[in-house]
Design an enzyme around this catalytic site. Sequence first.
Site, short mmCIF file in Angstrom:
data_model
loop_
_atom_site.label_atom_id
_atom_site.label_comp_id
_atom_site.label_asym_id
_atom_site.label_seq_id
_atom_site.Cartn_x
_atom_site.Cartn_y
_atom_site.Cartn_z
N ASP A 114 5.65 -9.95 -20.53
CA ASP A 114 5.64 -9.15 -21.76
C ASP A 114 6.24 -7.77 -21.61
OD1 ASP A 114 3.80 -7.86 -20.19
OD2 ASP A 114 2.07 -8.21 -21.49
N GLU B 162 4.53 -17.52 -18.39
CA GLU B 162 3.34 -16.80 -18.90
C GLU B 162 3.48 -16.58 -20.41
OE1 GLU B 162 1.87 -12.60 -18.24
OE2 GLU B 162 0.86 -13.53 -16.56
N GLU C 165 3.64 -4.42 -25.35
CA GLU C 165 3.64 -5.74 -24.71
C GLU C 165 3.32 -6.89 -25.67
OE1 GLU C 165 2.11 -3.06 -23.44
OE2 GLU C 165 3.24 -2.68 -21.60
N HIS D 78 -2.55 2.35 -16.25
CA HIS D 78 -1.15 2.67 -16.54
C HIS D 78 -0.72 2.43 -17.98
CE1 HIS D 78 0.53 -1.38 -17.06
NE2 HIS D 78 -0.35 -1.77 -16.16
N ARG E 150 0.49 2.34 -21.67
CA ARG E 150 1.04 3.40 -22.53
C ARG E 150 0.01 3.89 -23.55
NH1 ARG E 150 6.13 2.08 -21.10
NH2 ARG E 150 7.81 3.48 -21.71
N HIS F 9 -0.53 4.71 -10.15
CA HIS F 9 0.76 4.24 -10.67
C HIS F 9 1.79 5.37 -10.55
CE1 HIS F 9 3.68 2.71 -13.65
NE2 HIS F 9 3.06 1.54 -13.60
C1 UD1 Z 1 5.76 -1.19 -17.39
C2 UD1 Z 1 5.71 -2.21 -18.52
C3 UD1 Z 1 4.29 -2.74 -18.67
C4 UD1 Z 1 3.73 -3.25 -17.35
C5 UD1 Z 1 3.86 -2.17 -16.31
C6 UD1 Z 1 3.40 -2.65 -14.97
C7 UD1 Z 1 7.14 -1.94 -20.50
C8 UD1 Z 1 7.38 -1.19 -21.75
N1 UD1 Z 1 6.08 -1.55 -19.77
O1 UD1 Z 1 4.99 -0.09 -17.79
O2 UD1 Z 1 4.28 -3.79 -19.61
O3 UD1 Z 1 2.38 -3.60 -17.52
O4 UD1 Z 1 5.24 -1.77 -16.21
O5 UD1 Z 1 3.16 -1.59 -14.09
O6 UD1 Z 1 7.89 -2.83 -20.18
N2 UD1 Z 1 7.99 4.87 -12.14
C9 UD1 Z 1 8.48 5.25 -10.90
N3 UD1 Z 1 8.63 4.30 -9.94
C10 UD1 Z 1 8.32 3.00 -10.12
C11 UD1 Z 1 7.82 2.61 -11.38
C12 UD1 Z 1 7.67 3.54 -12.38
O7 UD1 Z 1 8.76 6.42 -10.68
O8 UD1 Z 1 8.49 2.20 -9.20
C13 UD1 Z 1 7.80 5.88 -13.20
C14 UD1 Z 1 9.13 6.33 -13.85
O9 UD1 Z 1 9.06 7.72 -14.11
C15 UD1 Z 1 9.14 5.56 -15.17
C16 UD1 Z 1 7.64 5.54 -15.49
O10 UD1 Z 1 6.99 5.34 -14.23
O11 UD1 Z 1 9.91 6.19 -16.15
C17 UD1 Z 1 7.19 4.47 -16.46
O12 UD1 Z 1 7.71 3.19 -16.12
P1 UD1 Z 1 7.90 2.07 -17.29
O13 UD1 Z 1 8.42 0.82 -16.68
O14 UD1 Z 1 8.67 2.67 -18.42
O15 UD1 Z 1 6.44 1.87 -17.85
P2 UD1 Z 1 5.11 1.35 -17.16
O16 UD1 Z 1 3.98 2.11 -17.74
O17 UD1 Z 1 5.29 1.30 -15.69
N1 UDP Z 2 -0.86 -4.23 -7.63
C1 UDP Z 2 -0.29 -3.93 -6.39
N2 UDP Z 2 -0.50 -2.68 -5.87
C2 UDP Z 2 -1.20 -1.72 -6.53
C3 UDP Z 2 -1.76 -2.03 -7.80
C4 UDP Z 2 -1.56 -3.30 -8.33
O1 UDP Z 2 0.34 -4.78 -5.77
O2 UDP Z 2 -1.35 -0.61 -5.99
C5 UDP Z 2 -0.63 -5.58 -8.21
C6 UDP Z 2 -1.85 -6.32 -8.73
O3 UDP Z 2 -2.43 -7.12 -7.73
C7 UDP Z 2 -1.27 -7.17 -9.85
C8 UDP Z 2 -0.13 -6.34 -10.36
O4 UDP Z 2 0.18 -5.39 -9.35
O5 UDP Z 2 -0.73 -8.39 -9.37
C9 UDP Z 2 -0.53 -5.66 -11.62
O6 UDP Z 2 0.41 -4.71 -11.97
P1 UDP Z 2 0.19 -3.64 -13.11
O7 UDP Z 2 -1.26 -3.34 -13.25
O8 UDP Z 2 1.13 -2.52 -12.82
O9 UDP Z 2 0.76 -4.40 -14.39
P2 UDP Z 2 0.13 -5.40 -15.47
O10 UDP Z 2 -0.48 -6.54 -14.75
O11 UDP Z 2 -0.86 -4.62 -16.27
O12 UDP Z 2 1.30 -5.79 -16.30
#
Ligand code: UD1
Ligand code: UDP
Length: 383
Positions: free
Chosen positions: A97, A119, A133, A210, A212, A243
Amino acid sequence: MLKVITVFGTRPEAIKMAPLVKELAKHRDGIDCKVAVTAQHREMLDQVLELFEIAPDYDLDIMRRQQSLFDITSRALTGLQEVFQKEKPDLVLVHGDTTTTFVAALAAYYLQIPVGHVEAGLRTRDKFSPFPEEINRHLTGVLADLHFAPTANAKQNLLSEGVSGESIYVTGNTVIDALLATVRPDYVFADQVLSRIDYGSRRVLLVTTHRRENLGEPMREIYRALREVTESYDDVEVIFPVHKNPLVRSVVEEELGGQNRIHLIEPLDYQPFANLINCSYLVLSDSGGLQEEAPALGKPVLVLRNTTERPEAVDAGTVRLVGTGREAVASETRRLLEEHEYYGKMANAVNPYGDGLASKRIVQAIKHKFGISKEPMQEFCPS
Ligand code: UD1
Ligand code: UDP
């Protein structure tokens, strides 16, 4: 040869697609499998790629600091157009999602390439929760040709929206494939903070946030509750892999920085993280994936959200929706720390989400659909 491109971009998609990429690679006689990552996440994606030894054929490297939904959508769409036009795949596989998921399905549709949605069918029926999502998953479902629903309930959701039953396959969730391949009873943590904790005598609360819709005040409320609870129990240790989102990190640091027994650490690699779930007392999280993993390991989960698209473990009694209010989070956590019978009722290992064979089922369904195998897929039934 059937050419399949698997597309993903964030940590959870990578964890849940890794077992499928590995399984597809075992069928090289009939399937040519390529991997394209948008890298909507950078470091958190790379952690998973390294662990599962996946070297993407394409890496769009789109992540920017504090990226907006518009940034992700436009960069991923343009990048994937090029990849799909060059490769001309017979099938594009997407997961879950995220915005990468939806955009990859849209790009494939624009080029009239069939889409398989892994999924598929989870729903909250609330347009803004989780945001974006719920709608990403819905739109991906509208674009998809093959729907790999993890549970019978997810299949039912799709049927109720008019999706043809013939295109839906109940497979179990690939996250359980990844989990079962990763958790070991004798696992030893390399991380200094984690290896120093005596999991026999300390009660570990594992925390992640994490979403939004929880950024800002809801997260503050959650953290204040955590702080309050931790101060009143000497045997509680909070482990909080924070995160990478700077909007999460700044609030975590303000509310929980420098607190005794609250360990704020970097995101963990999946291997230590999955094993840490197994050593923890209780999980508090707004994550989707954790609602599937923790129940499989018999760990109660307090879900820091107002809705969930994963009702199965709630029904089984292992997962409880508590929202983000300070009072509710603190009182539910206290109850689980104090009432042993109550805790015992929630700490049951249940496995409504999978049996470790989801990837095999998905590959079997694809082979059958595209005429590579005559054998149809056998549906997942929870035991
Ligand atoms: C995204 C997904 C969410 C998912 C989550 C898992 C969307 C809109 N959101 O949310 O569905 O549950 O990932 O974690 O698709 N960043 C880093 N390094 C990383 C990852 C993120 O610096 O490796 C920072 C960046 O500044 C980035 C911000 O996190 O701009 C947000 O990342 P983004 O993918 O936009 O949203 P998530 O909240 O991570
Ligand atoms: N996870 C990980 N390291 C961490 C936190 C989470 O490997 O420090 C794994 C967790 O086991 C799960 C996935 O990341 O499989 C969940 O990711 P996240 O919570 O970012 O996204 P969501 O599942 O909400 O989309």
